[in-house]
Write a protein that holds these residues in place. Structure first.
Motif, PDB file in Angstrom:
ATOM      1  N   ASP A  61      39.720 -10.026  62.615  1.00  0.00           N
ATOM      2  CA  ASP A  61      38.614 -10.131  63.563  1.00  0.00           C
ATOM      3  C   ASP A  61      37.306  -9.697  62.907  1.00  0.00           C
ATOM      4  O   ASP A  61      36.265 -10.340  63.078  1.00  0.00           O
ATOM      5  N   ILE A  62      37.357  -8.609  62.146  1.00  0.00           N
ATOM      6  CA  ILE A  62      36.166  -8.102  61.457  1.00  0.00           C
ATOM      7  C   ILE A  62      35.718  -9.100  60.398  1.00  0.00           C
ATOM      8  O   ILE A  62      34.532  -9.421  60.283  1.00  0.00           O
ATOM      9  N   ALA A  63      36.670  -9.619  59.616  1.00  0.00           N
ATOM     10  CA  ALA A  63      36.341 -10.600  58.571  1.00  0.00           C
ATOM     11  C   ALA A  63      35.705 -11.842  59.185  1.00  0.00           C
ATOM     12  O   ALA A  63      34.714 -12.371  58.659  1.00  0.00           O
ATOM     13  N   ASP A  64      36.244 -12.311  60.294  1.00  0.00           N
ATOM     14  CA  ASP A  64      35.680 -13.481  60.979  1.00  0.00           C
ATOM     15  C   ASP A  64      34.261 -13.207  61.461  1.00  0.00           C
ATOM     16  O   ASP A  64      33.374 -14.060  61.347  1.00  0.00           O
ATOM     17  N   ALA A  65      34.021 -12.020  62.002  1.00  0.00           N
ATOM     18  CA  ALA A  65      32.688 -11.669  62.502  1.00  0.00           C
ATOM     19  C   ALA A  65      31.684 -11.599  61.357  1.00  0.00           C
ATOM     20  O   ALA A  65      30.546 -12.073  61.483  1.00  0.00           O
ATOM     21  N   VAL A  66      32.079 -11.019  60.228  1.00  0.00           N
ATOM     22  CA  VAL A  66      31.179 -10.932  59.067  1.00  0.00           C
ATOM     23  C   VAL A  66      30.883 -12.329  58.543  1.00  0.00           C
ATOM     24  O   VAL A  66      29.727 -12.658  58.241  1.00  0.00           O
ATOM     25  N   ALA A  67      31.900 -13.171  58.441  1.00  0.00           N
ATOM     26  CA  ALA A  67      31.694 -14.545  57.971  1.00  0.00           C
ATOM     27  C   ALA A  67      30.741 -15.297  58.895  1.00  0.00           C
ATOM     28  O   ALA A  67      29.842 -16.006  58.438  1.00  0.00           O
ATOM     29  N   TRP A  68      30.910 -15.114  60.203  1.00  0.00           N
ATOM     30  CA  TRP A  68      30.025 -15.768  61.169  1.00  0.00           C
ATOM     31  C   TRP A  68      28.587 -15.282  60.996  1.00  0.00           C
ATOM     32  O   TRP A  68      27.648 -16.068  60.983  1.00  0.00           O
ATOM     33  N   ALA A  69      28.412 -13.970  60.840  1.00  0.00           N
ATOM     34  CA  ALA A  69      27.067 -13.405  60.706  1.00  0.00           C
ATOM     35  C   ALA A  69      26.395 -13.891  59.431  1.00  0.00           C
ATOM     36  O   ALA A  69      25.179 -14.111  59.415  1.00  0.00           O
ATOM     37  N   ARG A  70      27.147 -14.065  58.394  1.00  0.00           N
ATOM     38  CA  ARG A  70      26.568 -14.535  57.126  1.00  0.00           C
ATOM     39  C   ARG A  70      26.161 -15.995  57.189  1.00  0.00           C
ATOM     40  O   ARG A  70      25.305 -16.424  56.430  1.00  0.00           O
TER      41      ARG A  70
END
Length: 82
Positions: free
Chosen positions: A62-71
């Motif tokens: 979930d954290i990895a997905d959120a960081v990828a989305w933000a980038r």
């Protein structure tokens, strides 16, 4: 020492007790052999964040997905003064 429970299940801790354990707002409560045990807990910001994350049941993905989305999000334009 004797203290009375209110109709709302609240207790007032005697000042002598709170002075002895130091300033604290939170207590861990457990029942052991018919006794109520209060242990002072000092909550820190990190503890509050960890508790919230546990409540949300976030996983590493979930954290990895959120960081990828933000980038991927376009950067906002800087403010220009008129």
């Amino acid at each position: 020492m004797l203290t009375k429970m209110t109709a709302k299940n609240q207790l007032t801790l005697p000042k002598r007790v709170t002075t002895a354990v130091g300033a604290t707002e939170y207590f861990d409560i457990e029942v052991r052999n018919g006794q109520i045990i209060l242990t002072p807990v000092r909550i820190q910001r990190g503890d509050a964040v960890r508790a919230k994350l546990a409540e949300l049941n976030l996983q590493e993905q979930d954290i990895a997905d959120a960081v990828a989305w933000a980038r991927q999000a376009p950067a906002s334009e800087p403010l220009r003064r008129k």
